[in-house]
Every structure is written in structure tokens, then in C-alpha cells.
Design a protein around this motif. Sequence first.
Motif, short mmCIF file in Angstrom:
data_model
loop_
_atom_site.label_atom_id
_atom_site.label_comp_id
_atom_site.label_asym_id
_atom_site.label_seq_id
_atom_site.Cartn_x
_atom_site.Cartn_y
_atom_site.Cartn_z
N HIS A 191 0.78 0.60 3.06
CA HIS A 191 2.14 1.29 2.74
C HIS A 191 2.11 2.69 4.23
CE1 HIS A 191 -0.35 4.16 -0.14
NE2 HIS A 191 -0.56 3.42 -0.19
N GLU A 192 0.52 3.32 3.80
CA GLU A 192 0.59 4.07 5.08
C GLU A 192 0.91 3.73 6.48
OE1 GLU A 192 -3.12 1.21 4.54
OE2 GLU A 192 -1.73 2.46 3.54
N ARG A 193 1.10 2.71 6.40
CA ARG A 193 1.05 2.24 7.98
C ARG A 193 3.05 2.25 8.45
NH1 ARG A 193 -2.79 -2.72 10.12
NH2 ARG A 193 -4.87 -1.72 9.50
N LEU A 194 4.04 1.78 6.91
CA LEU A 194 5.39 1.99 7.08
C LEU A 194 6.02 3.33 7.49
CD1 LEU A 194 5.61 -0.54 4.35
CD2 LEU A 194 6.12 -1.13 6.74
N SER A 195 6.52 4.03 8.35
CA SER A 195 6.75 4.65 8.32
C SER A 195 8.07 5.00 6.39
CB SER A 195 8.60 5.10 9.25
OG SER A 195 9.54 3.83 8.78
N ARG A 196 8.82 5.91 6.64
CA ARG A 196 9.24 6.33 5.69
C ARG A 196 10.69 5.30 5.90
NH1 ARG A 196 13.39 11.44 3.52
NH2 ARG A 196 13.32 10.43 1.34
#
Length: 255
Positions: A191-196
Amino acid sequence: MICAKCKKNFCEWVETSKENFCKSCWEKIRPRCIVCREPLHGTYFVTHWGNVCNECHDPKLQCFSCDIQLAENQILRLPDFRPICSGCYSQAVFDAENGFIAAVGTALEKFLIVIKKPVHYRVVDLLKLQHMIAERGNSSITELGVCSTNFLGDRVSHHNIFFLFGMPSPQFMGVLAHELFHAWINENCRHERLSREETEGACDLIAFKIHQVLGHDDFWVKKAESSERHPVYGYGLRKWKNMPISFVLSYLKSK
């Protein structure tokens, strides 16, 4: 001249952009404000529920859920003073122990979206929810739910999902689908690699699909679809609306 409604000949008429009416028929069918029922003149507001005159238009007297314009004597108030119409109040959800959660879970499973870790549900008032949103560093005041995932090391332990109480059941189920997909992302993706935009956009896309699967009223489907215009929450609808959900899941997992 023939009246477009009663089909009788008349001498005095009212001409509109499309048809002509005798004055008697026009008084019966002319556009009126849905609040005060007075004839509309000049500029006015066009809404999903009907037209509203300038005098009656007041955002503070609109249902927090469906946005219908109300008069002061028509409005109901939830315990945290949010305005709500009688129609939405009749379907309002006030606790998390209900069959709607199971129904949304079953609908998500049709897209192979399964939450494996325990999920704890809780309804909260507007002040509590806004405080939680602010603590997460999100300036949005339109959110109706929050998913908080607890980790033990780098592994998911459980999820806490908080909802604004008083939402009518179709809206509650859409928000639930959105927050449960946050839980799925936290379990299955980096999830830390996904943009908002990717995260919120995908969650709103899933909410839109769940409204369709559950056969909700067209108003709620269109309301969910309207997020397409939002720069963040509409990302998923703009990018993936016509693609299989399996493609979206694979994309998110691969990031």
C-alpha cells in the motif's frame, strides 16, 4: 392555436421553448419550486429531486445524505444535529450489527475480494469521525467512514472500520464497500507504493460496482458515479470503470 395538453383551441396562450399551452393548463403544469410550490421565475436551482427557487435554496437545510432541499418545518435532525429528510431517516443505520455487512461481503466475494483478517465495526458521530480524519492528515470533510488497519510487524493483525451513523442503508453499504476494499488493499498490496489517487480511486470504483450488484436505486448509483469528477476519488472510475475488476486487483497487487 391548439393547447399541447387539453388539445382545445384557445386565444390566449403561454409559449414555451417547445410547446404552447392555454393559460388554464399552464397554471396546472408550469414549473414550481419543490419546497414552497410557488411558480418559478427567472433563475433557479435544478436538482435531482426537482427545481428550487432562489428564496428556498439553503445548503444548511439540505439532507446531509441525498441533498434534497427542505423547508425548516420539513427537516429532521440526527443527534449530532445533521439535517436529514424523512425518506433517508426511514432507512437510517444506527448500529454496526446488521445484515447489510453480510450482504456487502457476499457482493465483494463475486469479485473475488475477500477480507481474511478480523474486522471490527463501530458507528460514530460526525465530530468523532472528523477528528479521526484530521488525525490521519486528511483534509477531506466529505468522508463517511474510516478504515484503520493494525499491523504486527509487517503483517496485518485486524481492521477497525468506523462509520458515520444515520446514513440510509444504500449509502451505508457503499461506504462499507469502500472501507472494506481499503482493508483488502492493506492485506494484499504494498500500500505504501500506491498513490492516494490509486487507493481512493479504486475504493470508490468498488463502491460504485457494489451499488450496481446490489441493485440499489438509480440515485445511489449515479451519486457514486458522480465521484468521477473528483480529482482523487474519481481516479478509479476515470481509469478503470470499463475494465474487469480482476484487472484492477492484479494491477494493485503488482505495484
